[in-house]
Design an enzyme around this catalytic site. Sequence first.
Site, mmCIF file in Angstrom:
data_model
loop_
_atom_site.group_PDB
_atom_site.id
_atom_site.type_symbol
_atom_site.label_atom_id
_atom_site.label_comp_id
_atom_site.label_asym_id
_atom_site.label_seq_id
_atom_site.Cartn_x
_atom_site.Cartn_y
_atom_site.Cartn_z
ATOM 1 N N HIS A 97 17.064 13.565 11.426
ATOM 2 C CA HIS A 97 17.757 14.725 11.992
ATOM 3 C C HIS A 97 18.331 14.395 13.367
ATOM 4 O O HIS A 97 19.495 14.723 13.650
ATOM 5 C CB HIS A 97 16.788 15.907 12.106
ATOM 6 C CG HIS A 97 17.366 17.084 12.843
ATOM 7 N ND1 HIS A 97 18.099 18.061 12.214
ATOM 8 C CD2 HIS A 97 17.333 17.428 14.154
ATOM 9 C CE1 HIS A 97 18.495 18.958 13.100
ATOM 10 N NE2 HIS A 97 18.036 18.591 14.298
ATOM 11 N N GLU A 98 17.535 13.763 14.218
ATOM 12 C CA GLU A 98 18.028 13.421 15.555
ATOM 13 C C GLU A 98 19.160 12.410 15.482
ATOM 14 O O GLU A 98 20.109 12.464 16.266
ATOM 15 C CB GLU A 98 16.883 12.887 16.429
ATOM 16 C CG GLU A 98 15.770 13.899 16.691
ATOM 17 C CD GLU A 98 16.282 15.227 17.221
ATOM 18 O OE1 GLU A 98 17.331 15.254 17.905
ATOM 19 O OE2 GLU A 98 15.646 16.263 16.946
ATOM 20 N N HIS A 101 22.475 13.966 14.951
ATOM 21 C CA HIS A 101 23.202 14.342 16.170
ATOM 22 C C HIS A 101 23.988 13.149 16.722
ATOM 23 O O HIS A 101 25.104 13.312 17.243
ATOM 24 C CB HIS A 101 22.238 14.858 17.223
ATOM 25 C CG HIS A 101 21.637 16.192 16.910
ATOM 26 N ND1 HIS A 101 22.403 17.279 16.572
ATOM 27 C CD2 HIS A 101 20.346 16.612 16.874
ATOM 28 C CE1 HIS A 101 21.615 18.326 16.344
ATOM 29 N NE2 HIS A 101 20.366 17.937 16.516
ATOM 30 N N HIS A 105 27.996 12.946 17.312
ATOM 31 C CA HIS A 105 28.613 12.500 18.562
ATOM 32 C C HIS A 105 29.626 11.395 18.298
ATOM 33 O O HIS A 105 30.740 11.408 18.861
ATOM 34 C CB HIS A 105 27.524 12.016 19.523
ATOM 35 C CG HIS A 105 28.043 11.635 20.878
ATOM 36 N ND1 HIS A 105 28.311 10.331 21.241
ATOM 37 C CD2 HIS A 105 28.361 12.394 21.959
ATOM 38 C CE1 HIS A 105 28.747 10.298 22.479
ATOM 39 N NE2 HIS A 105 28.795 11.531 22.937
#
Length: 225
Positions: A97-98, A101, A105
């Site tokens: 999940h991280e 991100h 980006h």
Amino acid sequence: MMNEGFFLIIAVMLIGLLVQGKLQSVFKKYSTRSFPGHLTGKDVAEKMLRDNGIYDVKVISTPGQLTDHFNPLNKTVNLSESVYASSSIAAAAVAAHECGHAVQHARHYAPLKLRSVLVPIVQFSSMWAQIIILIGIFTITTFPALFWIGIAMFAAILLFSLVTLPVEYDASRRALAWLRSSGTLSQSEMSGAKEALSWAARTYLVGALSALATLVYYLGFARRD
């Protein structure tokens, strides 16, 4: 006399407690279940970054629990200690999940860019909005502009919460898609990762509802006067 916003706040608070309790239960359940690959959260994160052609983001360990986050400023995926070194289904889901991100980006995902723009505004508003609103309530008949300035600041907090929803849900979508396509988790393990990320996402939904309920509560004072 209490306005309807007060009852909304209480209702959202109760929902939040239920969601938080369920989230902790789900993560506890899947934090004890390892998967055949025995990859740690660090391994999963690094593999997902490589598979997405991202080589300038570093995976590091950060102290505490539920402190996992992606920092676009120094390009780091920060995993809590229990996720970084764990080979559980929950750790794989959080790490992916991280990294979702980080992929956002790298792909210039518009809602993430908007959220980044709002961060300094929200940091300032979170510190001062309620103070300004409370002062504005007592001076609303003599200096109503102060109250509405506070409302505008709190509206920025609500906007940030609303923008956060697609950012978080999309990161989970990217994480689950990669966990499946890469073969990192089996079909049965995927259901556990999906459940964990689904309940985590609901905490952001509760946060948005809480901000909305609080705004409605404060606006009730304007209607009263």
